[in-house]
Motif scaffolding. Structure first.
Motif, PDB file in Angstrom:
ATOM      1  N   ASP A  61      47.411 -48.054 -14.127  1.00  0.00           N
ATOM      2  CA  ASP A  61      47.023 -49.457 -14.040  1.00  0.00           C
ATOM      3  C   ASP A  61      45.657 -49.604 -14.710  1.00  0.00           C
ATOM      4  O   ASP A  61      44.788 -48.738 -14.543  1.00  0.00           O
ATOM      5  CB  ASP A  61      46.942 -49.873 -12.566  1.00  0.00           C
ATOM      6  CG  ASP A  61      46.477 -51.305 -12.381  1.00  0.00           C
ATOM      7  OD1 ASP A  61      46.844 -52.162 -13.197  1.00  0.00           O
ATOM      8  OD2 ASP A  61      45.748 -51.557 -11.400  1.00  0.00           O
ATOM      9  N   ILE A  62      45.464 -50.666 -15.455  1.00  0.00           N
ATOM     10  CA  ILE A  62      44.172 -50.868 -16.113  1.00  0.00           C
ATOM     11  C   ILE A  62      43.118 -51.317 -15.107  1.00  0.00           C
ATOM     12  O   ILE A  62      42.001 -50.823 -15.104  1.00  0.00           O
ATOM     13  CB  ILE A  62      44.296 -51.890 -17.267  1.00  0.00           C
ATOM     14  CG1 ILE A  62      45.049 -51.262 -18.424  1.00  0.00           C
ATOM     15  CG2 ILE A  62      42.915 -52.360 -17.721  1.00  0.00           C
ATOM     16  CD1 ILE A  62      45.222 -52.153 -19.622  1.00  0.00           C
ATOM     17  N   GLY A  63      43.462 -52.268 -14.245  1.00  0.00           N
ATOM     18  CA  GLY A  63      42.478 -52.873 -13.353  1.00  0.00           C
ATOM     19  C   GLY A  63      42.245 -52.103 -12.074  1.00  0.00           C
ATOM     20  O   GLY A  63      42.793 -52.445 -11.038  1.00  0.00           O
ATOM     21  N   MET A  64      41.419 -51.056 -12.140  1.00  0.00           N
ATOM     22  CA  MET A  64      41.070 -50.290 -10.943  1.00  0.00           C
ATOM     23  C   MET A  64      39.555 -50.233 -10.809  1.00  0.00           C
ATOM     24  O   MET A  64      38.843 -50.241 -11.812  1.00  0.00           O
ATOM     25  CB  MET A  64      41.636 -48.863 -11.036  1.00  0.00           C
ATOM     26  CG  MET A  64      43.140 -48.795 -10.972  1.00  0.00           C
ATOM     27  SD  MET A  64      43.762 -47.099 -10.850  1.00  0.00           S
ATOM     28  CE  MET A  64      43.248 -46.403 -12.414  1.00  0.00           C
ATOM     29  N   PRO A  65      39.050 -50.159  -9.562  1.00  0.00           N
ATOM     30  CA  PRO A  65      37.596 -50.061  -9.365  1.00  0.00           C
ATOM     31  C   PRO A  65      37.069 -48.678  -9.743  1.00  0.00           C
ATOM     32  O   PRO A  65      37.839 -47.747  -9.928  1.00  0.00           O
ATOM     33  CB  PRO A  65      37.430 -50.326  -7.864  1.00  0.00           C
ATOM     34  CG  PRO A  65      38.740 -49.957  -7.258  1.00  0.00           C
ATOM     35  CD  PRO A  65      39.787 -50.214  -8.313  1.00  0.00           C
ATOM     36  N   MET A  66      35.782 -48.558  -9.821  1.00  0.00           N
ATOM     37  CA  MET A  66      35.057 -47.322 -10.151  1.00  0.00           C
ATOM     38  C   MET A  66      35.280 -46.910 -11.607  1.00  0.00           C
ATOM     39  O   MET A  66      34.396 -46.994 -12.407  1.00  0.00           O
ATOM     40  CB  MET A  66      35.413 -46.160  -9.220  1.00  0.00           C
ATOM     41  CG  MET A  66      35.129 -46.425  -7.757  1.00  0.00           C
ATOM     42  SD  MET A  66      33.383 -46.696  -7.409  1.00  0.00           S
ATOM     43  CE  MET A  66      32.788 -45.021  -7.454  1.00  0.00           C
ATOM     44  N   MET A  67      36.473 -46.457 -11.931  1.00  0.00           N
ATOM     45  CA  MET A  67      36.825 -46.103 -13.305  1.00  0.00           C
ATOM     46  C   MET A  67      38.128 -46.823 -13.610  1.00  0.00           C
ATOM     47  O   MET A  67      39.140 -46.546 -12.989  1.00  0.00           O
ATOM     48  CB  MET A  67      37.006 -44.584 -13.451  1.00  0.00           C
ATOM     49  CG  MET A  67      37.451 -44.181 -14.853  1.00  0.00           C
ATOM     50  SD  MET A  67      37.738 -42.391 -15.044  1.00  0.00           S
ATOM     51  CE  MET A  67      36.060 -41.801 -15.162  1.00  0.00           C
TER      52      MET A  67
END
Length: 118
Positions: A61-67
């Motif tokens: 998934d493109i939209g993830m927190p941190m990285m």
């Protein structure tokens, strides 16, 4: 065992736990015992799995927190050259598609969005 009948291992990386659970159930049912479906909710969990196991396809998934997924794709290109990676995004743009494909993704897919926005 022929190459076509060899078990395949897929790793889905997405911070949306409900999506990951649903996709794991769907792919496990579709696989009829021929695929191993692994999941991770972030890049750290995914890296642990990738160091321990051979994975045929990583679905990020493109939209993830941190990285985010694009940063993780670029990291994988350096740390696991040749790893097959498919990118998912609920917010598809030509720029994201181009960046992902140029960074080594073999496929860029639009992630299905449910009515509640997930």
């Amino acid at each position: 065992m022929s190459e076509s009948s060899k078990r395949k291992t897929f790793l889905f990386v997405d911070d949306n736990a409900a999506f990951v659970t649903g996709i794991q159930e769907l792919f496990t049912e579709m696989a009829h015992g021929r695929w191993d479906i692994l999941t991770a909710e972030n890049h750290s969990q995914a890296l642990v799995l990738l160091t321990k196991l051979r994975v045929d396809v990583v679905v990020l998934d493109i939209g993830m927190p941190m990285m985010d997924g694009i940063e993780f794709l670029q990291l994988l290109s350096r740390t696991h050259p040749g790893q097959q990676v498919v990118m998912l995004s609920g917010d598809v743009t030509d720029e994201k598609r181009k960046t992902c494909l140029e960074s080594g993704a073999v496929l860029f897919l639009e992630q299905p969005i449910q009515a509640d926005g997930h």
